[in-house]
Write an enzyme that holds these catalytic residues in place. Structure first.
Site, short mmCIF file in Angstrom:
data_model
loop_
_atom_site.label_atom_id
_atom_site.label_comp_id
_atom_site.label_asym_id
_atom_site.label_seq_id
_atom_site.Cartn_x
_atom_site.Cartn_y
_atom_site.Cartn_z
N HIS A 1 -3.88 2.99 11.35
CA HIS A 1 -3.53 2.02 10.30
C HIS A 1 -2.02 1.99 10.13
O HIS A 1 -1.40 3.01 9.86
CB HIS A 1 -4.19 2.41 8.97
CG HIS A 1 -5.65 2.06 8.91
ND1 HIS A 1 -6.37 2.01 7.74
CD2 HIS A 1 -6.52 1.73 9.90
CE1 HIS A 1 -7.62 1.66 8.01
NE2 HIS A 1 -7.73 1.50 9.31
N TYR B 1 -5.74 0.92 -2.51
CA TYR B 1 -5.66 1.73 -3.72
C TYR B 1 -5.45 0.75 -4.86
O TYR B 1 -4.39 0.12 -4.94
CB TYR B 1 -4.47 2.69 -3.66
CG TYR B 1 -4.60 3.80 -2.63
CD1 TYR B 1 -4.26 3.61 -1.30
CD2 TYR B 1 -5.05 5.06 -3.01
CE1 TYR B 1 -4.37 4.63 -0.36
CE2 TYR B 1 -5.15 6.10 -2.08
CZ TYR B 1 -4.82 5.88 -0.77
OH TYR B 1 -4.92 6.90 0.14
N LYS C 1 -3.45 14.02 0.78
CA LYS C 1 -2.60 15.09 1.32
C LYS C 1 -3.33 16.41 1.55
O LYS C 1 -2.79 17.30 2.21
CB LYS C 1 -1.41 15.34 0.37
CG LYS C 1 -0.44 14.19 0.27
CD LYS C 1 0.34 14.05 1.56
CE LYS C 1 1.04 12.72 1.67
NZ LYS C 1 0.87 12.05 2.95
N PRO D 1 -6.81 13.82 -4.82
CA PRO D 1 -6.98 13.15 -3.52
C PRO D 1 -6.19 11.84 -3.37
O PRO D 1 -6.18 11.26 -2.28
CB PRO D 1 -8.48 12.88 -3.45
CG PRO D 1 -8.93 12.86 -4.87
CD PRO D 1 -8.05 13.80 -5.61
N TYR E 1 3.72 8.80 2.15
CA TYR E 1 2.32 8.55 2.51
C TYR E 1 2.05 8.92 3.97
O TYR E 1 1.03 9.52 4.28
CB TYR E 1 1.94 7.09 2.24
CG TYR E 1 0.45 6.88 2.31
CD1 TYR E 1 -0.37 7.18 1.22
CD2 TYR E 1 -0.15 6.42 3.48
CE1 TYR E 1 -1.74 7.03 1.29
CE2 TYR E 1 -1.53 6.27 3.57
CZ TYR E 1 -2.32 6.57 2.47
OH TYR E 1 -3.68 6.44 2.54
C1 PHB Z 1 -11.28 8.98 1.99
O1 PHB Z 1 -11.46 8.16 2.90
O2 PHB Z 1 -12.18 9.76 1.63
C2 PHB Z 1 -9.98 9.01 1.30
C3 PHB Z 1 -8.94 8.24 1.78
C4 PHB Z 1 -7.72 8.25 1.13
C5 PHB Z 1 -7.54 9.03 0.02
C6 PHB Z 1 -8.57 9.84 -0.44
C7 PHB Z 1 -9.80 9.82 0.20
O3 PHB Z 1 -6.35 9.02 -0.63
#
Ligand code: PHB
Ligand code: APR
Length: 387
Positions: A72, A199, A295, A291, A382
């Site tokens: 990505h 997000y 990280k 989460p 990120y």
């Molecule tokens: C996930 O795909 O479980 C996932 C992806 C990004 C995050 C947290 C969890 O920031």
């Protein structure tokens, strides 16, 4: 029994350390409280930084990751009903790889099995002794008590493990922040209706649209900490997710049963230092991040890489320089990831009843979406700061 390094915990941190050390000719014994099946099935996050991919390559476990991982080059922020892309690759020269932690664990378990290196699953009552002198680990397995002498112990047994708790309380300092909400997550088999992760922040709370593959999605919504999975039907989850993500996604979500649904609390936690004599903590045993920045696994991998370098140098040339520096080297990177994860959590979740803070949040996101400089700082964090 004797082993050069005893590793407590067969999560990604313990398994990766065992794999790296094994390739350097250092023998390890892994002791894991759970069964192999349990470890394999645990659902966790799924975004790998380039630095993590490089370490997995170095460990010889990146073949499936390269075949199946999704690259990505950007990530989206959902704000006030619209979606805004942050062009990670353009801004930093790097993207991220979407590949489930479950898959990373499987690859590492397979590699350990082919190397014929030992893991004792369902090891009970693991006890660490004499960590300042000649370390020894005892455990119960198959109704018998076993004792292992070793040079070093790697505490890779997660937040609830025994390793950190084996340190005298006055030798360790914990820093912690708890959040009064959790993440309700659903795993389901349908083709993602989004090209990159979203997000999203809204007055109803945070939502994340993620994926595991071209046919499997992973989605989350912020929920009250008191909620249990039974409080939510799948239909209610998708309705709320749709509201928060916005656009036409809600209407296009197919009615397929969830493969998994669970709630995880959010926490920021760091224990300092990471070394106590012959005991080294790595991964979730030493720190937890919420989460939101993805990280957790990436930090575990950088700790493990530094510990591997330290132990490799020690056995190769009896130099303990890298072991002496281990804790400080890890902590520098840990605190930066803690900062970014805390910042993302703070800006994207709903914290009801905080008027001034709510305006600050809105201003932070508006600034991020309008300023190239802010986006570059976001992207740099990120995709992962250098190891
Ligand atoms: C996930 O795909 O479980 C996932 C992806 C990004 C995050 C947290 C969890 O920031
Ligand atoms: N004895 C033996 N094993 C134990 C003990 C114990 N007393 N306590 C815990 N364990 C095992 C757990 O069962 C688990 O398999 O240690 C392992 C720790 O693994 P993880 O929790 O996955 O931690 P880590 O390997 O550091 O991985 C970090 O996992 O949770 C995510 O966000 C985290 O992505 C990050 C990654």
């Amino acid at each position: 029994m004797r082993s050069q390094v005893v590793i407590v915990g067969a999560g990604p941190a313990g398994l990766l350390l065992g794999q790296l050390l094994g390739r350097a000719g250092i023998d390890t014994l892994i002791l894991e409280r759970r069964s192999a099946a349990y470890v394999k099935e645990r659902i966790r996050a799924g975004v790998l930084e380039q630095g993590t991919v490089d370490v997995l390559e170095h460990a010889g476990v990146a073949q499936r990751l390269h075949a199946d991982g999704l690259i990505h080059d950007g990530v989206e922020i959902g704000f006030q009903g619209a979606r805004h892309r942050i062009a990670l690759k353009e801004l930093t020269g790097k993207g991220v790889t979407v590949y489930g932690q479950t898959e990373v664990t499987r690859d590492l378990m397979d590699a350990r099995a082919s190397a014929g290196a030992p893991v004792v699953y369902e090891a009970e009552d693991v006890t660490l002794s004499d960590i300042g002198g000649s370390p020894r680990v005892t455990f119960r397995h198959g109704g018998k008590t076993h004792e292992v002498d070793c040079d070093f112990i790697a505490g890779c047994d997660g937040y609830h493990g025994v390793s950190r708790k084996s340190v005298p309380p006055d030798a360790i300092t914990a820093f912690e922040r708890q959040y009064d909400f959790g993440w309700l997550g659903v795993l389901a088999d349908f083709a993602p209706l989004w090209d990159e992760l979203i997000y999203a922040t809204s007055e109803r709370g945070f939502a994340l649209a993620s994926m595991r593959s071209e046919t499997r999605v992973r989605c989350y919504i912020q929920c009250p900490l008191e909620d249990s999975v039974d409080d939510w039907s799948e239909a209610e989850f998708w309705a709320e997710f749709g509201e928060r993500i916005g656009g036409d996604i809600a209407a296009r979500i197919p009615q397929v049963p969830a493969l998994e649904m669970s709630i995880a609390p959010l926490r920021s936690f760091v224990a300092e230092p990471l070394r106590f004599g012959k005991l080294f903590l790595a991964g979730d045993a030493a720190h937890i991040v919420p989460p939101t920045g993805a990280k957790g696994l990436n930090l575990a991998v950088s700790d493990v890489f530094y510990l591997y370098e330290g132990l490799r140098d020690f056995y190769r040339s009896r130099s303990d320089l890298a072991l002496v520096e281990y804790s400080a080297r890890c902590l520098k990177r840990i605190w930066r990831a803690e900062r970014f994860s805390w910042w993302m959590t703070r800006q994207l979740h709903a914290f009801p009843g905080e008027g001034f803070d709510e305006r600050m949040q809105r201003t932070e996101i508006e600034y991020l979406l309008e300023s190239q400089a802010a986006q570059k700082a976001f992207a740099e964090n990120y995709v992962g700061l250098p190891l």
